[in-house]
Design an enzyme around this catalytic site. Structure first.
Site, PDB file in Angstrom:
ATOM      1  N   ASN A   1      -9.604   7.042  15.227  1.00  0.00           N
ATOM      2  CA  ASN A   1     -10.408   7.515  14.129  1.00  0.00           C
ATOM      3  C   ASN A   1      -9.276   8.033  12.984  1.00  0.00           C
ATOM      4  OD1 ASN A   1      -9.645   9.607  16.076  1.00  0.00           O
ATOM      5  ND2 ASN A   1     -11.189  10.972  15.561  1.00  0.00           N
ATOM      6  N   ALA A   2      -8.231   8.230  13.523  1.00  0.00           N
ATOM      7  CA  ALA A   2      -6.935   8.596  12.758  1.00  0.00           C
ATOM      8  C   ALA A   2      -6.633   7.552  11.928  1.00  0.00           C
ATOM      9  CB  ALA A   2      -5.831   9.198  13.464  1.00  0.00           C
ATOM     10  N   GLY A   3      -5.980   7.571  10.985  1.00  0.00           N
ATOM     11  CA  GLY A   3      -5.135   6.624  10.056  1.00  0.00           C
ATOM     12  C   GLY A   3      -4.203   7.318   9.446  1.00  0.00           C
ATOM     13  N   HIS A   4      -2.891   7.025   9.990  1.00  0.00           N
ATOM     14  CA  HIS A   4      -1.760   7.691   9.322  1.00  0.00           C
ATOM     15  C   HIS A   4      -0.681   6.610   8.628  1.00  0.00           C
ATOM     16  CE1 HIS A   4      -2.182  10.922  12.249  1.00  0.00           C
ATOM     17  NE2 HIS A   4      -3.244  11.038  11.665  1.00  0.00           N
TER      18      HIS A   4
ATOM     19  N   ASP B   1      -6.262  13.417   6.594  1.00  0.00           N
ATOM     20  CA  ASP B   1      -5.688  12.709   5.499  1.00  0.00           C
ATOM     21  C   ASP B   1      -4.798  13.338   4.557  1.00  0.00           C
ATOM     22  OD1 ASP B   1      -7.262  10.537   6.389  1.00  0.00           O
ATOM     23  OD2 ASP B   1      -8.775  11.020   5.423  1.00  0.00           O
TER      24      ASP B   1
ATOM     25  N   GLN C   1      -6.449  14.222  12.473  1.00  0.00           N
ATOM     26  CA  GLN C   1      -7.366  15.040  11.901  1.00  0.00           C
ATOM     27  C   GLN C   1      -6.833  16.141  11.184  1.00  0.00           C
ATOM     28  OE1 GLN C   1      -8.481  13.694  15.284  1.00  0.00           O
ATOM     29  NE2 GLN C   1      -8.697  11.884  13.941  1.00  0.00           N
TER      30      GLN C   1
ATOM     31  N   LYS D   1      -0.096  13.443   7.052  1.00  0.00           N
ATOM     32  CA  LYS D   1       0.512  14.001   7.975  1.00  0.00           C
ATOM     33  C   LYS D   1       1.639  12.607   8.586  1.00  0.00           C
ATOM     34  CE  LYS D   1      -3.327  14.139  10.324  1.00  0.00           C
ATOM     35  NZ  LYS D   1      -4.312  14.223   9.059  1.00  0.00           N
ATOM     36  N   GLY D   2       1.071  11.584   8.335  1.00  0.00           N
ATOM     37  CA  GLY D   2       1.925  10.370   8.761  1.00  0.00           C
ATOM     38  C   GLY D   2       3.087  10.300   8.150  1.00  0.00           C
ATOM     39  N   LYS D   3       3.173  10.660   6.918  1.00  0.00           N
ATOM     40  CA  LYS D   3       4.333  10.591   5.864  1.00  0.00           C
ATOM     41  C   LYS D   3       5.313  11.741   6.479  1.00  0.00           C
ATOM     42  CE  LYS D   3       6.003  11.353   1.452  1.00  0.00           C
ATOM     43  NZ  LYS D   3       5.784  11.895   0.046  1.00  0.00           N
TER      44      LYS D   3
ATOM     45  N   GLY E   1     -11.947   2.660   4.932  1.00  0.00           N
ATOM     46  CA  GLY E   1     -12.068   2.225   3.591  1.00  0.00           C
ATOM     47  C   GLY E   1     -13.027   3.199   2.887  1.00  0.00           C
TER      48      GLY E   1
ATOM     49  N   THR F   1     -16.563   7.855  12.260  1.00  0.00           N
ATOM     50  CA  THR F   1     -15.694   6.604  12.013  1.00  0.00           C
ATOM     51  C   THR F   1     -16.364   5.514  12.562  1.00  0.00           C
ATOM     52  OG1 THR F   1     -14.343   7.151  13.766  1.00  0.00           O
ATOM     53  CG2 THR F   1     -13.470   7.946  11.317  1.00  0.00           C
TER      54      THR F   1
ATOM     55  N   THR G   1      -8.026   5.141   5.205  1.00  0.00           N
ATOM     56  CA  THR G   1      -7.251   4.444   5.846  1.00  0.00           C
ATOM     57  C   THR G   1      -7.769   3.756   7.024  1.00  0.00           C
ATOM     58  OG1 THR G   1      -5.467   6.163   5.233  1.00  0.00           O
ATOM     59  CG2 THR G   1      -5.041   4.567   6.843  1.00  0.00           C
TER      60      THR G   1
HETATM   61  P1  GDP Z   1      -2.781  11.313   7.333  1.00  0.00           P
HETATM   62  O1  GDP Z   1      -4.167  10.967   7.918  1.00  0.00           O
HETATM   63  O2  GDP Z   1      -2.898  12.730   7.309  1.00  0.00           O
HETATM   64  O3  GDP Z   1      -1.496  10.720   7.869  1.00  0.00           O
HETATM   65  O4  GDP Z   1      -2.913  10.819   5.704  1.00  0.00           O
HETATM   66  P2  GDP Z   1      -3.485   9.113   5.192  1.00  0.00           P
HETATM   67  O5  GDP Z   1      -2.148   8.260   5.646  1.00  0.00           O
HETATM   68  O6  GDP Z   1      -4.803   9.008   5.753  1.00  0.00           O
HETATM   69  O7  GDP Z   1      -3.652   9.462   3.818  1.00  0.00           O
HETATM   70  C1  GDP Z   1      -2.753  10.096   3.002  1.00  0.00           C
HETATM   71  C2  GDP Z   1      -2.612   8.786   1.628  1.00  0.00           C
HETATM   72  O8  GDP Z   1      -1.682   9.466   0.922  1.00  0.00           O
HETATM   73  C3  GDP Z   1      -1.726   7.674   2.204  1.00  0.00           C
HETATM   74  O9  GDP Z   1      -2.080   6.660   1.480  1.00  0.00           O
HETATM   75  C4  GDP Z   1      -0.159   7.870   1.761  1.00  0.00           C
HETATM   76  O10 GDP Z   1       0.589   6.918   1.651  1.00  0.00           O
HETATM   77  C5  GDP Z   1      -0.634   8.700   0.585  1.00  0.00           C
HETATM   78  N1  GDP Z   1       0.583   9.864   0.470  1.00  0.00           N
HETATM   79  C6  GDP Z   1       1.085  10.731   1.475  1.00  0.00           C
HETATM   80  N2  GDP Z   1       1.998  11.640   0.527  1.00  0.00           N
HETATM   81  C7  GDP Z   1       1.912  11.334  -0.596  1.00  0.00           C
HETATM   82  C8  GDP Z   1       2.340  12.048  -2.021  1.00  0.00           C
HETATM   83  O11 GDP Z   1       3.087  12.809  -1.808  1.00  0.00           O
HETATM   84  N3  GDP Z   1       2.237  11.203  -3.028  1.00  0.00           N
HETATM   85  C9  GDP Z   1       1.328  10.204  -3.208  1.00  0.00           C
HETATM   86  N4  GDP Z   1       0.824   9.714  -4.256  1.00  0.00           N
HETATM   87  N5  GDP Z   1       0.466   9.799  -1.916  1.00  0.00           N
HETATM   88  C10 GDP Z   1       1.096  10.261  -0.919  1.00  0.00           C
HETATM   89  P1  IMO Z   2      -6.691  11.343  10.291  1.00  0.00           P
HETATM   90  O1  IMO Z   2      -5.855  11.778  11.314  1.00  0.00           O
HETATM   91  C1  IMO Z   2     -10.224  12.205   7.900  1.00  0.00           C
HETATM   92  C2  IMO Z   2     -13.904  12.673  10.245  1.00  0.00           C
HETATM   93  C3  IMO Z   2     -14.894  11.437  10.140  1.00  0.00           C
HETATM   94  C4  IMO Z   2     -16.127  12.460  10.360  1.00  0.00           C
HETATM   95  C5  IMO Z   2     -15.909  13.504  11.507  1.00  0.00           C
HETATM   96  C6  IMO Z   2     -16.106  12.885  12.824  1.00  0.00           C
HETATM   97  O2  IMO Z   2      -6.181  10.025   9.368  1.00  0.00           O
HETATM   98  O3  IMO Z   2      -6.297  12.669   9.036  1.00  0.00           O
HETATM   99  P2  IMO Z   2     -15.206  10.829  14.553  1.00  0.00           P
HETATM  100  O4  IMO Z   2     -15.153   9.463  14.189  1.00  0.00           O
HETATM  101  O5  IMO Z   2     -13.865  11.659  14.700  1.00  0.00           O
HETATM  102  O6  IMO Z   2     -16.118  11.443  15.338  1.00  0.00           O
HETATM  103  O7  IMO Z   2     -15.846  11.626  13.044  1.00  0.00           O
HETATM  104  O8  IMO Z   2     -14.239  13.455  11.367  1.00  0.00           O
HETATM  105  N1  IMO Z   2     -12.537  12.123  10.539  1.00  0.00           N
HETATM  106  C7  IMO Z   2     -11.510  12.033   9.713  1.00  0.00           C
HETATM  107  N2  IMO Z   2     -11.647  12.285   8.310  1.00  0.00           N
HETATM  108  N3  IMO Z   2      -9.114  11.893   8.638  1.00  0.00           N
HETATM  109  C8  IMO Z   2      -9.079  11.549  10.013  1.00  0.00           C
HETATM  110  O9  IMO Z   2      -8.243  11.356  10.669  1.00  0.00           O
HETATM  111  C9  IMO Z   2     -10.432  11.485  10.585  1.00  0.00           C
HETATM  112  N4  IMO Z   2     -10.872  11.375  11.773  1.00  0.00           N
HETATM  113  C10 IMO Z   2     -12.248  11.759  11.726  1.00  0.00           C
HETATM  114  O10 IMO Z   2     -14.978  11.053   8.973  1.00  0.00           O
HETATM  115  O11 IMO Z   2     -16.510  13.174   9.117  1.00  0.00           O
HETATM  116 MG    MG Z   3      -5.668   9.669   7.420  1.00  0.00          MG
END
Ligand code: GDP
Ligand code: IMO
Ligand code: MG
Length: 417
Positions: free
Chosen positions: A38-41, A13, A219, A16-18, A297, A125, A294
């Protein structure tokens, strides 16, 4: 580019997605190589939020989107994601490796049951990731290629269900309705056939032709099955090296590796977290940063930036540069702390290296350095003063350049340093 890998340097989290969406403008192909839903980008464009679980984030820009052999794929989630993109006027140009493993309902069920039975829960997840990779390694898994061959699917599924039913019984679960699953997954096979292919052949050819390939990790490094805080990790190789096995390319094909790090640290699920703040400051970071999962929740655990943690990721991934995200979230703190080293509580010695085992890690505590905070609410025109000093100090501590800085959610709020 031509082949750039982007990975998470903390516990996922990181944003990476951004960052991938930002870089995808110049890419011809964007590819995922491990993990599953499990990923949420998250990508925010013109106020609209897209959440990717399986499809690489570059898909918004209409790029060729590859789901590699190293992934585990829940077909119903993939089809739903495709449908949602179509609803938004985006027809994803997908290639899904025939070698990617398939997640079945019994994998999800077992994920929940196994967690329930554990004294020390990982906090997965519950998407069936661990059980699906377990079957892959046990050489009884079912791959996308199998879904496309009716006879093969039936035979392999019959064999697998038989084993999984016995496993479910041990954990107090219900047997699988074989016929129902067979019909459902035969249908998925038909739906996904048009996307099925060979990711290795396509990516290697693209690189031969001088095209740009952007590779998106899921991750983070500290959730890697080998190099993370085992056993509180996911079940795949999240690190840059995983891109080779997960897509079928050799190490010499990768030119550039970028790591994404938040300006602080978060973690969802259980496991060690040296700089965690179980106090008002941690809560403030969570609220300012909207730190809720993501995918699930769940509230994310929050703490200060840990340069020992990120420096380890620089080494494990051979990082060339960093993207620092969510700097804006720290605006308004009078002072900010950064962990610069760990102190061994038994010997009193300091170390700048991340300990090898959880037991060793448990014997260490962070050593902090305090920096002055900043008050500029909008950093999108550039960073200066204390905010810039903070970035420069992190750069110094991590030992590699910070090339990109995130100062807000939207695509436009990414600064190139
Ligand atoms: P990922 O799993 O690495 O792609 O990250 P996630 O999308 O799960 O979580 C990152 C969260 O931070 C998301 O809600 C993005 O919209 C938000 N985000 C990313 N970059 C920034 C930033 O520079 N500033 C703020 N305020 N939010 C950001
Ligand atoms: P993104 O790509 C944050 C965490 C889970 C748990 C552990 C194992 O959005 O960064 P799993 O379901 O993979 O067997 O869970 O890994 N986890 C993440 N935490 N971001 C993720 O993906 C994750 N994917 C798994 O919370 O601790
Ligand atoms: Mg994420």
């Amino acid at each position: 580019m031509p082949a750039t890998v982007i990975i998470g340097t903390q516990w996922g989290d990181e944003g990476k997605g951004k960052i991938v969406d930002f870089l995808a403008e110049k890419a011809d192909i964007v590819a995922r190589y491990q993990g599953g839903d499990n990923a949420g980008h998250t990508v925010v464009v013109d106020g609209k939020e897209f959440r990717f679980h399986l499809v690489p984030s570059g898909a918004i820009r209409g790029k060729r989107a590859v789901l590699g052999n190293g992934m585990v794929i829940n077909p119903s989630v993939l089809l739903e994601e495709i449908r949602r993109l179509q609803e938004n006027g985006i027809e994803p140009d997908l290639l899904v490796s025939k070698k990617a493993h398939i997640i079945f309902p019994f994998h999800r069920e077992l994920d929940s049951l196994k967690e329930k039975g554990k004294k020390e829960k990982i906090g997965t997840t519950k998407k069936g990731i661990g059980p699906a990779y377990t079957d892959k390694v046990a050489r009884i898994g079912i791959r996308l290629g199998d879904l496309l061959e009716e006879g093969t699917l039936k035979a392999k599924l019959e064999f697998l269900v038989n084993i999984k039913d016995r496993e479910a019984e041990i954990y107090g679960g219900q047997p699988t309705d074989f016929q129902k699953i067979l019909e459902e997954y035969t249908f998925y096979g038909k739906q996904l056939k048009r996307y099925a292919g060979d990711c290795s052949a396509e990516i290697n050819k693209a690189l031969d032709d001088g095209k740009n390939v952007l590779i998106e990790g899921a991750q983070g490094t500290h959730l890697d099955i080998d190099h993370g805080t085992y056993p509180f990790v996911t079940s795949s190789n999240t690190i840059a090296g995983g891109a080779c096995t997960g897509l079928g390319i050799g190490p010499t094909r990768i030119d550039d590796v970028g790591g994404v790090a938040k300006a602080y640290t978060t973690r969802v699920g259980a496991g060690a977290f040296p700089t965690e703040l179980n106090n008002k400051i941690g809560e403030k970071i969570r609220e300012n940063g909207g730190e809720y999962g993501t995918t699930t929740g769940r509230p994310r655990r929050c703490g200060w930036f840990d340069s020992v943690l990120v420096r380890y990721s620089c080494r494990i991934n051979s990082l060339d540069w960093l993207a620092l995200t969510k700097l804006d979230v720290l605006t308004g703190f009078k002072t900010v702390q950064v962990c610069v080293a760990y102190k061994d509580l038994t010997t009193g010695e300091t170390t700048e290296d991340f300990p090898q085992t959880l037991e060793e890690l448990g014997r260490h505590e962070p050593i902090y350095e305090e920096l002055e905070g900043w008050t500029e609410k909008d950093l999108s025109d550039g960073i200066s003063g204390n905010a810039l000093k903070y970035v420069k100090r992190l750069e110094e501590l991590c030992g590699i350049p910070i090339k990109l800085v995130g100062v807000g959610k939207s695509r436009k709020e990414t600064l190139v340093l």
